[in-house]
Write a protein that holds these residues in place. Structure first.
Motif, PDB file in Angstrom:
ATOM      1  N   ASP A   1      44.591  49.634  35.358  1.00  0.00           N
ATOM      2  CA  ASP A   1      43.922  48.981  35.146  1.00  0.00           C
ATOM      3  C   ASP A   1      43.133  47.732  35.614  1.00  0.00           C
ATOM      4  OD1 ASP A   1      42.691  50.975  33.984  1.00  0.00           O
ATOM      5  OD2 ASP A   1      42.899  50.427  31.882  1.00  0.00           O
ATOM      6  N   ALA A   2      43.556  46.733  35.612  1.00  0.00           N
ATOM      7  CA  ALA A   2      43.219  45.456  36.338  1.00  0.00           C
ATOM      8  C   ALA A   2      44.232  45.923  38.058  1.00  0.00           C
ATOM      9  CB  ALA A   2      44.786  44.432  35.821  1.00  0.00           C
ATOM     10  N   LEU A   3      45.244  46.095  38.325  1.00  0.00           N
ATOM     11  CA  LEU A   3      45.198  46.460  39.245  1.00  0.00           C
ATOM     12  C   LEU A   3      44.060  46.659  40.108  1.00  0.00           C
ATOM     13  CD1 LEU A   3      49.046  47.087  40.299  1.00  0.00           C
ATOM     14  CD2 LEU A   3      48.391  44.762  40.118  1.00  0.00           C
ATOM     15  N   ASP A   4      43.476  47.791  39.691  1.00  0.00           N
ATOM     16  CA  ASP A   4      42.035  48.820  40.701  1.00  0.00           C
ATOM     17  C   ASP A   4      41.281  47.402  40.338  1.00  0.00           C
ATOM     18  OD1 ASP A   4      44.025  51.360  40.380  1.00  0.00           O
ATOM     19  OD2 ASP A   4      43.049  52.006  38.793  1.00  0.00           O
ATOM     20  N   ASP A   5      40.664  46.888  39.034  1.00  0.00           N
ATOM     21  CA  ASP A   5      39.609  46.032  39.258  1.00  0.00           C
ATOM     22  C   ASP A   5      39.965  44.697  40.155  1.00  0.00           C
ATOM     23  OD1 ASP A   5      38.259  48.075  37.916  1.00  0.00           O
ATOM     24  OD2 ASP A   5      38.846  46.735  35.953  1.00  0.00           O
TER      25      ASP A   5
ATOM     26  N   ASN B   1      39.223  37.560  34.270  1.00  0.00           N
ATOM     27  CA  ASN B   1      38.146  38.377  33.950  1.00  0.00           C
ATOM     28  C   ASN B   1      37.568  38.275  34.969  1.00  0.00           C
ATOM     29  OD1 ASN B   1      39.009  39.566  31.988  1.00  0.00           O
ATOM     30  ND2 ASN B   1      37.756  39.513  30.783  1.00  0.00           N
ATOM     31  N   GLY B   2      36.148  37.528  35.172  1.00  0.00           N
ATOM     32  CA  GLY B   2      35.410  37.175  35.895  1.00  0.00           C
ATOM     33  C   GLY B   2      35.290  35.626  35.532  1.00  0.00           C
TER      34      GLY B   2
ATOM     35  N   PHE C   1      42.339  42.417  39.934  1.00  0.00           N
ATOM     36  CA  PHE C   1      43.040  41.309  39.753  1.00  0.00           C
ATOM     37  C   PHE C   1      45.251  41.566  40.207  1.00  0.00           C
ATOM     38  CE2 PHE C   1      39.713  42.321  37.199  1.00  0.00           C
ATOM     39  CZ  PHE C   1      38.881  40.975  37.186  1.00  0.00           C
ATOM     40  N   ASP C   2      45.321  40.387  39.716  1.00  0.00           N
ATOM     41  CA  ASP C   2      47.119  40.507  39.905  1.00  0.00           C
ATOM     42  C   ASP C   2      48.071  41.005  38.701  1.00  0.00           C
ATOM     43  OD1 ASP C   2      46.644  38.798  42.393  1.00  0.00           O
ATOM     44  OD2 ASP C   2      46.356  36.863  40.462  1.00  0.00           O
ATOM     45  N   THR C   3      47.314  41.314  37.482  1.00  0.00           N
ATOM     46  CA  THR C   3      47.918  41.085  36.047  1.00  0.00           C
ATOM     47  C   THR C   3      46.991  41.168  34.791  1.00  0.00           C
ATOM     48  OG1 THR C   3      50.513  40.833  34.894  1.00  0.00           O
ATOM     49  CG2 THR C   3      49.207  38.754  35.602  1.00  0.00           C
ATOM     50  N   CYS C   4      47.640  41.429  33.650  1.00  0.00           N
ATOM     51  CA  CYS C   4      47.101  41.712  32.656  1.00  0.00           C
ATOM     52  C   CYS C   4      46.837  41.224  31.458  1.00  0.00           C
ATOM     53  CB  CYS C   4      46.345  43.684  32.644  1.00  0.00           C
ATOM     54  SG  CYS C   4      48.001  44.538  31.204  1.00  0.00           S
ATOM     55  N   VAL C   5      46.407  40.691  30.339  1.00  0.00           N
ATOM     56  CA  VAL C   5      47.305  40.352  28.993  1.00  0.00           C
ATOM     57  C   VAL C   5      46.269  41.885  27.914  1.00  0.00           C
ATOM     58  CG1 VAL C   5      46.291  38.787  27.968  1.00  0.00           C
ATOM     59  CG2 VAL C   5      47.581  38.208  29.971  1.00  0.00           C
ATOM     60  N   LEU C   6      47.233  41.961  27.095  1.00  0.00           N
ATOM     61  CA  LEU C   6      46.685  42.379  25.847  1.00  0.00           C
ATOM     62  C   LEU C   6      46.325  42.270  25.060  1.00  0.00           C
ATOM     63  CD1 LEU C   6      48.866  43.982  27.686  1.00  0.00           C
ATOM     64  CD2 LEU C   6      48.425  46.351  26.276  1.00  0.00           C
TER      65      LEU C   6
END
Ligand SMILES: Cc1ncc(COP(=O)(O)O)c(C=O)c1O
Length: 305
Positions: A173-177, A266-267, A179-184
């Protein structure tokens, strides 16, 4: 005899050191079919293991928690890692040690006790979870919205594991949007970790990190020790998503790359879209600590002449 080139990586399997491309496990291995496996990763930097004893400690605890019984002792594992890295000739490397439930001794059995537990290890050139060019400008991360971290009541995150379904989903989801990576977050809306790293934030002048629901990272431990050494206020506590999103600084922490600043969440742009001063100080100290004799173990490379 011609020397085999192991510079792309090597593995230790069944007593042999082989090229990484030849290292394979069977299709009925529960490590594969059940993610019934634990592993640990230590890095080699400038020809030394960093904090090897800490990684071995964590690995042995993980093996015990999963009730795996492998033939090798801790000392034998340590020797295998030394021999394998020395044979590879790699001086900066990502070194993985793995214990799997293995193959069933009775075909088709559902009894986890009836499997041939086994150990293997592999080494490849150093891996940066966040590539160096991205680390330089600061990572852009997404706080996962719809995917929450697997509950610690279901899969113990302190046992390093391959149950990455939640993290892979959030990462895609993060890559699609963009971003480089994500946090949960966990099911309470508190920050846990990301795919391959722990997370820190600077909130009201204190360096904070999650206290539960994630891997007790060795880099995280090192960062907390660095904070103590530098006299930076620090705390492991629950971090709510809303305060995390408003943090003054954010950074990741992993064996595969050390601390890395986050410049966008995020933004929102943090600071001036440049790595924060506290994260920079900690990152510099982290790499400087790689020359401290009590934290490193030299590798005895074999002479080629
Ligand atoms: C899920 C997860 N959390 C945290 C970490 C960081 O732990 P360490 O600093 O011990 O590498 C990792 C490392 O691979 C990881 O996979």
């Amino acid at each position: 005899m011609q020397k085999i080139d192991l510079s792309n990586g090597a593995a230790w399997m069944d007593g042999q050191i082989i090229p990484i491309k030849d290292a394979k496990i069977g299709v009925t291995d529960w490590g594969l079919t059940r993610s019934d496996i634990t592993y640990d990763v230590v890095h080699v930097w400038d020809s030394n293991f960093f904090r090897l004893e800490d990684y071995l400690d964590r690995f042995m605890v993980s093996i015990a928690k999963l009730r795996l019984e492998i033939p090798q002792s801790r000392d034998e594992i340590e020797q295998i890692l030394h021999d394998m890295v020395a044979a590879s000739g790699l001086t900066s490397a990502y070194v993985s040690m793995v214990a799997s439930r293995g193959t069933p001794t009775i075909p088709g059995t559902r009894d986890p006790r009836a499997c041939n537990n086994h150990f293997y290890a592999w080494v490849v050139p150093f891996i940066w979870v966040i590539p160096a060019d991205i680390a330089k400008r600061g990572a852009h991360i997404q706080l996962a919205g719809s995917t929450i971290r697997i509950s610690p009541q279901s899969v113990d995150p302190t046992v390093k594991n391959y149950h990455w379904g939640d993290m892979t989903h959030a990462l895609l989801d993060a890559l699609d949007d963009g971003f480089d990576t994500c946090v949960l977050c966990d099911d309470r809306g508190c920050i846990t970790e990301g795919p391959g790293f722990n997370i820190f934030a600077v909130i009201n002048g204190t360096v904070v990190t999650a206290k539960s629901g994630m891997l007790q990272g060795i880099t995280r431990k090192t960062v907390l020790e660095i904070c103590a050494d530098l006299g930076l206020p620090h705390e492991a506590r629950d971090i709510r998503a809303d305060e995390f999103l408003q943090a003054d600084e954010i950074f990741t922490a992993t064996t595969a790359g050390g601390p890395v600043s986050v410049t966008r969440i995020n933004g929102r742009i943090l600071g001036n879209d440049a790595p924060g001063p506290i994260a920079e100080r900690i990152t510099e100290t982290y790499w400087n600590w790689h020359t401290r004799a009590e934290l490193i173990t030299p590798i005895q490379y074999k002479k080629t002449t």
